[in-house]
Design a protein around this motif. Structure first.
Motif, PDB file in Angstrom:
ATOM      1  N   TRP A  54     -74.652   2.015   3.717  1.00  0.00           N
ATOM      2  CA  TRP A  54     -73.398   2.976   3.427  1.00  0.00           C
ATOM      3  C   TRP A  54     -72.394   2.207   2.296  1.00  0.00           C
ATOM      4  O   TRP A  54     -72.059   2.394   1.225  1.00  0.00           O
ATOM      5  CB  TRP A  54     -72.745   3.544   4.392  1.00  0.00           C
ATOM      6  CG  TRP A  54     -71.457   4.248   4.164  1.00  0.00           C
ATOM      7  CD1 TRP A  54     -70.091   3.808   3.765  1.00  0.00           C
ATOM      8  CD2 TRP A  54     -71.389   5.716   3.796  1.00  0.00           C
ATOM      9  NE1 TRP A  54     -69.338   5.035   3.874  1.00  0.00           N
ATOM     10  CE2 TRP A  54     -69.850   5.916   3.760  1.00  0.00           C
ATOM     11  CE3 TRP A  54     -72.342   6.829   3.807  1.00  0.00           C
ATOM     12  CZ2 TRP A  54     -69.462   7.441   3.122  1.00  0.00           C
ATOM     13  CZ3 TRP A  54     -71.931   7.967   3.412  1.00  0.00           C
ATOM     14  CH2 TRP A  54     -70.612   8.461   3.453  1.00  0.00           C
ATOM     15  N   ASP A  55     -72.295   1.023   2.758  1.00  0.00           N
ATOM     16  CA  ASP A  55     -71.334   0.153   2.077  1.00  0.00           C
ATOM     17  C   ASP A  55     -71.956  -0.280   0.546  1.00  0.00           C
ATOM     18  O   ASP A  55     -71.122  -0.099  -0.299  1.00  0.00           O
ATOM     19  CB  ASP A  55     -71.214  -1.267   2.543  1.00  0.00           C
ATOM     20  CG  ASP A  55     -70.334  -1.057   3.966  1.00  0.00           C
ATOM     21  OD1 ASP A  55     -69.671  -0.104   4.412  1.00  0.00           O
ATOM     22  OD2 ASP A  55     -70.526  -2.046   4.962  1.00  0.00           O
ATOM     23  N   VAL A  56     -73.377  -0.704   0.717  1.00  0.00           N
ATOM     24  CA  VAL A  56     -73.857  -0.967  -0.730  1.00  0.00           C
ATOM     25  C   VAL A  56     -73.814   0.154  -1.661  1.00  0.00           C
ATOM     26  O   VAL A  56     -73.418  -0.006  -2.578  1.00  0.00           O
ATOM     27  CB  VAL A  56     -75.131  -1.547  -0.521  1.00  0.00           C
ATOM     28  CG1 VAL A  56     -75.961  -1.542  -1.785  1.00  0.00           C
ATOM     29  CG2 VAL A  56     -75.288  -2.826   0.060  1.00  0.00           C
ATOM     30  N   SER A  57     -74.238   1.456  -0.946  1.00  0.00           N
ATOM     31  CA  SER A  57     -74.258   2.826  -1.777  1.00  0.00           C
ATOM     32  C   SER A  57     -72.680   2.979  -2.535  1.00  0.00           C
ATOM     33  O   SER A  57     -72.526   3.532  -3.575  1.00  0.00           O
ATOM     34  CB  SER A  57     -74.824   3.720  -1.191  1.00  0.00           C
ATOM     35  OG  SER A  57     -76.230   3.522  -1.016  1.00  0.00           O
ATOM     36  N   SER A  58     -71.662   2.781  -1.579  1.00  0.00           N
ATOM     37  CA  SER A  58     -70.561   3.253  -1.834  1.00  0.00           C
ATOM     38  C   SER A  58     -70.041   2.141  -3.212  1.00  0.00           C
ATOM     39  O   SER A  58     -69.529   2.761  -4.088  1.00  0.00           O
ATOM     40  CB  SER A  58     -69.421   2.702  -0.612  1.00  0.00           C
ATOM     41  OG  SER A  58     -69.752   3.729   0.322  1.00  0.00           O
ATOM     42  N   VAL A  59     -70.269   1.111  -3.021  1.00  0.00           N
ATOM     43  CA  VAL A  59     -69.738  -0.086  -4.259  1.00  0.00           C
ATOM     44  C   VAL A  59     -70.814   0.256  -5.380  1.00  0.00           C
ATOM     45  O   VAL A  59     -70.187   0.405  -6.353  1.00  0.00           O
ATOM     46  CB  VAL A  59     -70.103  -1.633  -3.654  1.00  0.00           C
ATOM     47  CG1 VAL A  59     -69.627  -2.398  -4.820  1.00  0.00           C
ATOM     48  CG2 VAL A  59     -68.935  -1.743  -2.550  1.00  0.00           C
ATOM     49  N   LEU A  60     -72.159   0.153  -5.275  1.00  0.00           N
ATOM     50  CA  LEU A  60     -72.752   0.410  -6.508  1.00  0.00           C
ATOM     51  C   LEU A  60     -72.855   1.794  -7.086  1.00  0.00           C
ATOM     52  O   LEU A  60     -72.951   2.087  -8.238  1.00  0.00           O
ATOM     53  CB  LEU A  60     -74.486   0.212  -5.928  1.00  0.00           C
ATOM     54  CG  LEU A  60     -74.654  -1.421  -5.556  1.00  0.00           C
ATOM     55  CD1 LEU A  60     -75.950  -1.561  -5.417  1.00  0.00           C
ATOM     56  CD2 LEU A  60     -74.055  -2.275  -6.462  1.00  0.00           C
ATOM     57  N   GLY A  61     -72.575   2.623  -6.192  1.00  0.00           N
ATOM     58  CA  GLY A  61     -72.364   4.238  -6.875  1.00  0.00           C
ATOM     59  C   GLY A  61     -71.117   4.006  -7.774  1.00  0.00           C
ATOM     60  O   GLY A  61     -71.057   4.722  -8.743  1.00  0.00           O
ATOM     61  N   VAL A  62     -70.083   3.574  -7.124  1.00  0.00           N
ATOM     62  CA  VAL A  62     -68.945   3.470  -8.036  1.00  0.00           C
ATOM     63  C   VAL A  62     -69.040   2.619  -9.140  1.00  0.00           C
ATOM     64  O   VAL A  62     -68.812   3.061 -10.521  1.00  0.00           O
ATOM     65  CB  VAL A  62     -67.680   2.974  -7.224  1.00  0.00           C
ATOM     66  CG1 VAL A  62     -66.448   2.492  -8.137  1.00  0.00           C
ATOM     67  CG2 VAL A  62     -67.232   3.915  -6.150  1.00  0.00           C
ATOM     68  N   LEU A  63     -69.712   1.432  -9.164  1.00  0.00           N
ATOM     69  CA  LEU A  63     -70.176   0.738 -10.455  1.00  0.00           C
ATOM     70  C   LEU A  63     -71.015   1.633 -11.518  1.00  0.00           C
ATOM     71  O   LEU A  63     -70.778   1.659 -12.549  1.00  0.00           O
ATOM     72  CB  LEU A  63     -71.080  -0.323  -9.977  1.00  0.00           C
ATOM     73  CG  LEU A  63     -70.327  -1.579  -9.366  1.00  0.00           C
ATOM     74  CD1 LEU A  63     -71.321  -2.725  -9.291  1.00  0.00           C
ATOM     75  CD2 LEU A  63     -69.147  -1.953 -10.228  1.00  0.00           C
ATOM     76  N   ALA A  64     -71.872   2.370 -10.799  1.00  0.00           N
ATOM     77  CA  ALA A  64     -72.897   3.162 -11.750  1.00  0.00           C
ATOM     78  C   ALA A  64     -72.031   4.352 -12.647  1.00  0.00           C
ATOM     79  O   ALA A  64     -72.048   4.591 -13.747  1.00  0.00           O
ATOM     80  CB  ALA A  64     -73.742   3.870 -11.077  1.00  0.00           C
ATOM     81  N   ASP A  65     -70.858   4.462 -12.003  1.00  0.00           N
ATOM     82  CA  ASP A  65     -69.807   5.677 -12.487  1.00  0.00           C
ATOM     83  C   ASP A  65     -69.159   5.070 -13.537  1.00  0.00           C
ATOM     84  O   ASP A  65     -68.742   5.826 -14.420  1.00  0.00           O
ATOM     85  CB  ASP A  65     -69.067   6.249 -11.484  1.00  0.00           C
ATOM     86  CG  ASP A  65     -69.813   7.284 -10.475  1.00  0.00           C
ATOM     87  OD1 ASP A  65     -71.021   7.621 -10.781  1.00  0.00           O
ATOM     88  OD2 ASP A  65     -69.119   7.603  -9.539  1.00  0.00           O
TER      89      ASP A  65
END
Length: 166
Positions: free
Chosen positions: A117-128
């Motif tokens: 969840w943590d990794v996806s939260s950060v990397l998802g924001v980066l991708a955006d």
């Protein structure tokens, strides 16, 4: 004996410090990034979102190399870029599952599920926040399985096994 009155010495005022717009803009960028991570990850505090962001960016910085690493660091707010760029790259990037487990080992009270969840939260924001071509180039450097952590469908088939079949 006559004592002369002290002469008034004019003082030169100290120069007024000019605000460093790079620092304030950089700080604002970092706050915006961690605010977006806090919202995406539904973290209770800004400090928690900042800690998770630093941890994930640190490990991402060990996995991205070359021109993509430079472009990634330059595309992020200065503080985030420094976190990425200050890491020593690994020779062989970890598979996505092991990357998540590594993050879990560095966040107190974390499990593989919460670390994902943590990794996806950060990397998802980066991708955006990154442009699409850069995200694609970064993903091309990483082993299969990272795309989903960036909030993308992972349409590429896994690499075929080299193990002999019976």
């Amino acid at each position: 004996m006559t004592v002369a009155a002290p002469q008034h010495r004019s003082t030169i005022p100290a120069p007024t410090p000019r605000p460093d717009t790079r620092d304030s803009a950089g700080e604002a960028g970092w706050l915006e990034l961690t605010r977006a991570v806090r919202e995406a990850g539904q973290y209770a505090t800004a400090a928690e979102a900042e800690a998770v962001t630093r941890t994930v960016l640190s490990f991402l910085g060990t996995h991205v190399t070359g021109d993509e690493r430079v472009a990634l660091a330059q595309s992020l707010p200065p503080e985030a870029g420094r976190v990425v760029a200050s890491q020593i790259p690994v020779v062989h990037p970890l598979p996505a599952r092991e990357f998540v487990e590594l993050v879990a080992s560095r966040i107190e009270g974390s499990t593989p599920a919460t670390a994902r969840w943590d990794v996806s939260s950060v990397l998802g924001v980066l991708a955006d926040q990154l442009d699409e071509p850069l995200t694609t180039r970064v993903l091309a450097q990483l082993p299969h399985g990272y795309a989903i952590l960036f909030g993308r469908a992972d349409l590429a088939p896994p690499m075929p096994s080299t193990a002999p079949t019976a």
